[in-house]
Design an enzyme around this catalytic site. Structure first.
Site, PDB file in Angstrom:
ATOM      1  N   ASP A   8       0.876  -1.177   0.000  1.00 45.40           N
ATOM      2  CA  ASP A   8       0.000   0.000   0.000  1.00 45.40           C
ATOM      3  C   ASP A   8       0.910   1.223   0.000  1.00 45.40           C
ATOM      4  O   ASP A   8       1.661   1.432   0.951  1.00 45.40           O
ATOM      5  CB  ASP A   8      -0.863  -0.054   1.266  1.00 45.40           C
ATOM      6  CG  ASP A   8      -1.692   1.195   1.474  1.00 45.40           C
ATOM      7  OD1 ASP A   8      -1.567   2.163   0.689  1.00 45.40           O
ATOM      8  OD2 ASP A   8      -2.465   1.208   2.449  1.00 45.40           O
ATOM      9  N   ILE A   9       0.846   2.009  -1.052  1.00 51.20           N
ATOM     10  CA  ILE A   9       1.803   3.111  -1.213  1.00 51.20           C
ATOM     11  C   ILE A   9       1.693   4.158  -0.100  1.00 51.20           C
ATOM     12  O   ILE A   9       2.671   4.846   0.189  1.00 51.20           O
ATOM     13  CB  ILE A   9       1.661   3.755  -2.618  1.00 51.20           C
ATOM     14  CG1 ILE A   9       2.940   4.511  -2.987  1.00 51.20           C
ATOM     15  CG2 ILE A   9       0.426   4.642  -2.699  1.00 51.20           C
ATOM     16  CD1 ILE A   9       3.034   4.895  -4.444  1.00 51.20           C
ATOM     17  N   ASN A  22      -6.279  12.799 -11.211  1.00 54.34           N
ATOM     18  CA  ASN A  22      -6.983  13.184 -12.446  1.00 54.34           C
ATOM     19  C   ASN A  22      -6.639  14.641 -12.744  1.00 54.34           C
ATOM     20  O   ASN A  22      -6.066  15.346 -11.902  1.00 54.34           O
ATOM     21  CB  ASN A  22      -8.497  12.965 -12.311  1.00 54.34           C
ATOM     22  CG  ASN A  22      -9.046  13.563 -11.032  1.00 54.34           C
ATOM     23  OD1 ASN A  22      -8.959  14.769 -10.821  1.00 54.34           O
ATOM     24  ND2 ASN A  22      -9.576  12.724 -10.150  1.00 54.34           N
ATOM     25  N   ASP A  32      -5.657   7.255  -5.513  1.00 53.55           N
ATOM     26  CA  ASP A  32      -5.921   8.680  -5.226  1.00 53.55           C
ATOM     27  C   ASP A  32      -6.763   8.811  -3.942  1.00 53.55           C
ATOM     28  O   ASP A  32      -6.413   9.567  -3.020  1.00 53.55           O
ATOM     29  CB  ASP A  32      -6.667   9.277  -6.431  1.00 53.55           C
ATOM     30  CG  ASP A  32      -6.693  10.791  -6.452  1.00 53.55           C
ATOM     31  OD1 ASP A  32      -6.066  11.408  -5.567  1.00 53.55           O
ATOM     32  OD2 ASP A  32      -7.345  11.348  -7.358  1.00 53.55           O
ATOM     33  N   SER A 115      -2.332   4.805 -14.262  1.00 55.36           N
ATOM     34  CA  SER A 115      -3.279   4.575 -15.381  1.00 55.36           C
ATOM     35  C   SER A 115      -3.776   3.145 -15.534  1.00 55.36           C
ATOM     36  O   SER A 115      -4.623   2.886 -16.390  1.00 55.36           O
ATOM     37  CB  SER A 115      -2.700   5.032 -16.740  1.00 55.36           C
ATOM     38  OG  SER A 115      -2.730   6.437 -16.849  1.00 55.36           O
TER      39      SER A 115
HETATM   40  N1  AR6 Z   1      -1.265   1.565  -3.026  1.00 59.38           N
HETATM   41  C1  AR6 Z   1      -0.696   1.231  -4.211  1.00 59.38           C
HETATM   42  N2  AR6 Z   1      -1.407   1.023  -5.343  1.00 59.38           N
HETATM   43  C2  AR6 Z   1      -2.746   1.148  -5.260  1.00 59.38           C
HETATM   44  C3  AR6 Z   1      -3.422   1.495  -4.065  1.00 59.38           C
HETATM   45  C4  AR6 Z   1      -2.614   1.701  -2.908  1.00 59.38           C
HETATM   46  N3  AR6 Z   1      -3.138   2.028  -1.724  1.00 59.38           N
HETATM   47  N4  AR6 Z   1      -4.759   1.534  -4.331  1.00 59.38           N
HETATM   48  C5  AR6 Z   1      -4.910   1.213  -5.626  1.00 59.38           C
HETATM   49  N5  AR6 Z   1      -3.712   0.974  -6.188  1.00 59.38           N
HETATM   50  P1  AR6 Z   1      -6.155   3.753 -10.079  1.00 59.38           P
HETATM   51  P2  AR6 Z   1      -5.631   5.231 -12.586  1.00 59.38           P
HETATM   52  C6  AR6 Z   1      -3.367   0.602  -7.581  1.00 59.38           C
HETATM   53  O1  AR6 Z   1      -7.496   3.339 -10.553  1.00 59.38           O
HETATM   54  O2  AR6 Z   1      -5.899   4.015 -13.390  1.00 59.38           O
HETATM   55  C7  AR6 Z   1      -8.899   7.775  -9.508  1.00 59.38           C
HETATM   56  O3  AR6 Z   1     -10.255   7.880  -9.230  1.00 59.38           O
HETATM   57  C8  AR6 Z   1      -4.434  -0.014  -8.443  1.00 59.38           C
HETATM   58  O4  AR6 Z   1      -4.605  -1.392  -8.111  1.00 59.38           O
HETATM   59  O5  AR6 Z   1      -6.014   4.210  -8.677  1.00 59.38           O
HETATM   60  O6  AR6 Z   1      -4.431   6.068 -12.904  1.00 59.38           O
HETATM   61  C9  AR6 Z   1      -8.263   9.125  -9.841  1.00 59.38           C
HETATM   62  O7  AR6 Z   1      -8.882  10.168  -9.149  1.00 59.38           O
HETATM   63  C10 AR6 Z   1      -3.822   0.170  -9.820  1.00 59.38           C
HETATM   64  O8  AR6 Z   1      -2.832  -0.843 -10.024  1.00 59.38           O
HETATM   65  O9  AR6 Z   1      -5.534   4.942 -10.995  1.00 59.38           O
HETATM   66  C11 AR6 Z   1      -8.451   9.230 -11.311  1.00 59.38           C
HETATM   67  O10 AR6 Z   1      -9.714   9.759 -11.626  1.00 59.38           O
HETATM   68  C12 AR6 Z   1      -3.086   1.513  -9.695  1.00 59.38           C
HETATM   69  O11 AR6 Z   1      -3.033   1.786  -8.292  1.00 59.38           O
HETATM   70  C13 AR6 Z   1      -8.359   7.802 -11.794  1.00 59.38           C
HETATM   71  O12 AR6 Z   1      -8.741   6.996 -10.685  1.00 59.38           O
HETATM   72  C14 AR6 Z   1      -3.764   2.668 -10.407  1.00 59.38           C
HETATM   73  O13 AR6 Z   1      -5.179   2.522 -10.335  1.00 59.38           O
HETATM   74  C15 AR6 Z   1      -6.947   7.428 -12.176  1.00 59.38           C
HETATM   75  O14 AR6 Z   1      -6.940   6.130 -12.690  1.00 59.38           O
END
Ligand code: AR6
Length: 164
Positions: A8-9, A22, A32, A115
Site C-alpha cells: 500500500d503506497i 486526475n 488517489d 493509469s
Molecule cells: N497503493 C498502491 N497502489 C494502489 C493502491 C494503494 N493504496 N490503491 C490502488 N492501487 P487507479 P488510474 C493501484 O485506478 O488508473 C482515480 O479515481 C491499483 O490497483 O487508482 O491512474 C483518480 O482520481 C492500480 O494498479 O488509478 C483518477 O480519476 C493503480 O493503483 C483515476 O482513478 C492505479 O489505479 C486514475 O486512474
C-alpha cells in the site's frame, strides 16, 4: 536502485510518493482516494489552490499525515485503444514525476502503477514504460520503488524487469 514490491503506497517511507490523480486534482477512488484519506485535508487544500494538472504533467504538494515528505500528483492518460498518444503521455507522466522530485531534492520515490486501474491502460505495456523511465533516472535517486497493489501486478513487474 530500483525496487519492486507489493504493498500500500500510503505506508511507504520514502521522500516522495506519487499519486495517480486526475486532471482536476479533485480526488477520486483507487490510489488517489487512499492517499487523500491517509494524508488528511491539507493535501486537498493545496490541490485546490493549484487547480489542475494536464494529462502527462505533474504537480507537488505537502504530504499531510503520511510518512513521506511530499506527494507528486500526476494525471496519467485514459486508455482509449492506444490511438490517442497514450504511450507518450504515460511516459511523460513518469518523466515529469522524476523531474519534479529531482528539482525538489528528493532522493527516494515510490510509484503506483499509473493509469492501470480505472484508466484501463494494459498492465504489461504500462509496466514496460514505467521500468524504462525508471532505469533512465536510476542514477539520480537513492531508491526508486514500484509499488504493486496486487500479486498479479507484482508478477508482471518482476517479469518485465528482466527484459526492459
Ligand atoms: N497503493 C498502491 N497502489 C494502489 C493502491 C494503494 N493504496 N490503491 C490502488 N492501487 P487507479 P488510474 C493501484 O485506478 O488508473 C482515480 O479515481 C491499483 O490497483 O487508482 O491512474 C483518480 O482520481 C492500480 O494498479 O488509478 C483518477 O480519476 C493503480 O493503483 C483515476 O482513478 C492505479 O489505479 C486514475 O486512474
Amino acid at each position: 536502485m530500483l525496487v519492486i514490491k507489493q504493498g500500500d503506497i500510503t505506508k511507504e517511507e520514502v521522500d516522495v510518493i506519487v499519486n495517480a490523480a486526475n486532471t482536476g486534482l479533485r480526488g477520486g477512488g483507487g490510489v488517489d482516494g487512499a492517499i487523500h484519506r491517509a494524508a488528511g485535508p491539507s493535501v486537498m487544500q493545496e490541490c485546490r489552490k493549484i487547480g489542475g494538472c494536464p494529462t502527462g504533467q505533474a504537480v507537488i504538494t505537502n504530504a499531510g499525515n503520511l510518512k513521506a515528505k511530499k506527494i507528486i500528483h500526476t494525471a496519467g492518460p485514459v486508455w482509449v485503444g492506444g490511438r490517442k498518444n497514450e504511450p507518450a503521455l504515460l511516459r511523460s507522466a513518469y518523466e515529469n514525476c522524476f523531474r519534479l522530485a529531482k528539482e525538489n531534492g528528493l532522493r527516494s520515490i515510490a510509484f503506483p502503477a499509473i493509469s492501470t486501474g480505472v484508466y484501463g491502460y494494459p498492465i504489461i505495456e504500462a509496466t514496460q514504460i514505467a521500468l524504462q523511465v525508471g532505469k533512465q533516472y536510476e542514477k539520480d535517486f537513492n531508491e526508486i520503488r514500484f509499488i504493486c497493489f496486487s500479486e498479479r501486478d507484482l508478477k508482471v513487474y518482476r517479469k518485465e524487469f528482466e527484459t526492459v
